[in-house]
Design a protein around this motif. Structure first.
Motif, PDB file in Angstrom:
ATOM      1  N   LYS A 114       4.729   5.382  -4.137  1.00 17.50           N
ATOM      2  CA  LYS A 114       3.816   5.721  -4.032  1.00 17.50           C
ATOM      3  C   LYS A 114       2.507   4.091  -3.599  1.00 17.50           C
ATOM      4  N   THR A 137      -6.725   4.667  -0.859  1.00 14.35           N
ATOM      5  CA  THR A 137      -6.103   6.198  -0.259  1.00 14.35           C
ATOM      6  C   THR A 137      -4.789   6.329  -0.922  1.00 14.35           C
ATOM      7  N   VAL A 149      -0.809   7.046  -1.412  1.00 15.28           N
ATOM      8  CA  VAL A 149      -0.169   7.811   0.156  1.00 15.28           C
ATOM      9  C   VAL A 149       1.051   8.006  -1.186  1.00 15.28           C
ATOM     10  N   SER A 150       1.665   9.293  -0.051  1.00 15.54           N
ATOM     11  CA  SER A 150       3.435   9.041  -0.609  1.00 15.54           C
ATOM     12  C   SER A 150       4.459   9.012   0.433  1.00 15.54           C
ATOM     13  N   ASN A 199      -2.455  13.389   3.090  1.00 16.88           N
ATOM     14  CA  ASN A 199      -2.738  12.208   2.904  1.00 16.88           C
ATOM     15  C   ASN A 199      -4.027  12.528   3.940  1.00 16.88           C
ATOM     16  N   SER A 258      -5.051  13.084   9.221  1.00 20.57           N
ATOM     17  CA  SER A 258      -4.013  13.779   7.740  1.00 20.57           C
ATOM     18  C   SER A 258      -3.114  13.332   8.632  1.00 20.57           C
ATOM     19  N   PRO A 304       3.335  14.078   4.218  1.00 19.27           N
ATOM     20  CA  PRO A 304       3.874  12.497   3.698  1.00 19.27           C
ATOM     21  C   PRO A 304       5.310  12.009   3.683  1.00 19.27           C
TER      22      PRO A 304
END
Length: 374
Positions: free
Chosen positions: A256, A262, A264-265, A301, A352, A355
């Motif tokens: 992470k 934000t 995000v992964s 995301n 977007s 991920p």
């Protein structure tokens, strides 16, 4: 002497120093027998010097070069089972194509010259041009003659030094496929030096990306493109969006990262840093945009508050620059499938990506490495 089965090209701790700089720094490399291998990098990265040392045209400062068990480090060029194809072809203008190809065999007084030359001309699809002189042929045809002349000597390794650099773009693309076909048919080891990323990715099984005398990363074209390990590779091989973030930590099989508000992964196997600051990387074609409020087909995301600052229509795709709320411009490439029209400059958009397509690099690396060179 080694068995025929093990004739890999093995380079160990290979170094070449010139008076004012070190061109190649302690290089370790194994090129498997029968593979198509590319050394890719900008001018001055050491790739041609490496090739010249394998060919015997430059003497290493230290280190070794082996073909199987055969040590060729200091062997004379003509004593090595290696041939080189140069960018300028180096054909004999006064000899016809047939005699250019036959040259090495005649010098060695080989038997069955005619049969071997006929086979080789058929392989490079130049049978009908056999009695023409090199100046009467196109650049692509001359390149194929140079290939045939090198291959007829049955080298164990064929070295290609920027072989398509003198050709125009369309011809270069068809020659890429042609050389790959020939390599597959003859099954020899090809080592190809180029600064052209598309050429390397089209032709090679394995690419070593070189920068400043060292190999930054090595792997298949897909591996290097999808999961670059350094900012240099991310920028030199294609284009990348790199966004600053703070690494929170690992959760299961993802890492992470706090990125401009934000979280995000990033898949753990695409994370090349595990703590501190990092660069979140995403390729432009993986970035999806839509006019603000419209759905985006990318669970993951999702960021709002961006707008389009530039639009370039390039035929197969449209390339957008999108200014994010924190001021950075991201690139987004969209295939022109006709599903929707082009989004005009100034349009508010949401952004977007999935991920699983992102990667994470160490923030101590220069975010611009590889851009100027590419």
């Amino acid at each position: 002497m080694s068995s025929v089965a093990d004739r890999d090209l093995r380079i160990s701790k290979l170094t070449k120093e010139f008076a004012t700089f070190t061109a190649v720094k302690s290089l370790d490399l194994v090129v498997p027998q029968g593979s198509f291998f590319a050394l890719l990098g900008p001018s001055g990265c050491g790739k041609t010097t490496t090739l010249r040392m394998v060919a015997g045209l430059d003497t290493p400062t230290s280190g070794s070069i082996h073909l199987g068990d055969l040590d060729v480090t200091y062997e004379k060029p003509y004593r090595r089972p290696v041939n080189t194809v140069f960018q300028n072809y180096a054909l004999f203008p006064h000899l016809d194509i047939y005699e250019n190809v036959a040259f090495g065999l005649r010098r060695r007084r080989s038997p069955e010259v005619a049969r071997q030359v006929d086979e080789m001309l058929a392989l490079v699809e130049l049978t009908s041009q056999a009695r023409k002189k090199p100046p009467q042929l196109s650049g692509g045809q001359q390149q194929r003659v140079a290939l045939a002349r090198a291959l007829i000597n049955r080298p164990e390794v064929l070295l290609l030094d920027e072989p398509l650099g003198a050709l125009d773009l369309k011809l270069r693309r068809s020659m890429q496929l042609e050389i790959k076909r020939i390599q597959t048919e003859v099954g020899l080891t090809f080592v190809h030096v180029t600064h052209d990323q598309e050429e390397a990715m089209t032709m090679a099984d394995t690419i070593a990306v070189m920068n400043a005398g060292v190999i930054e990363q090595m792997g298949s074209p897909t591996e290097l493109y999808e999961n670059p390990a350094t900012t240099f590779v991310a920028n030199f091989l294609g284009q990348s969006n790199l966004i600053a973030g703070k690494i929170i930590g690992r959760e299961g099989d993802v890492v992470k990262v706090q990125m401009e508000g934000t979280v995000v992964s990033i898949p753990a196997d695409r994370a090349h840093a595990d703590h501190g600051d990092g660069w979140v990387g995403i390729r432009p074609e993986k970035v999806l945009i839509a006019p603000a409020g419209q759905p985006i087909d990318a669970p993951g995301n999702h960021m709002t508050g961006a707008y389009v600052t530039d639009v370039s229509f390039v035929g197969v795709s449209t390339q957008y620059l999108v200014r994010m709320p924190w001021g950075q411009e991201l690139m987004a490439f969209e295939q022109n499938t006709g599903v929707r029209g082009i989004i005009p400059v100034g349009t508010a958009v949401d952004v977007s990506w999935r991920p699983e397509f992102a990667f994470l690099l160490d923030a101590s690396q220069d975010v611009n490495a590889g851009i100027e060179e590419a």
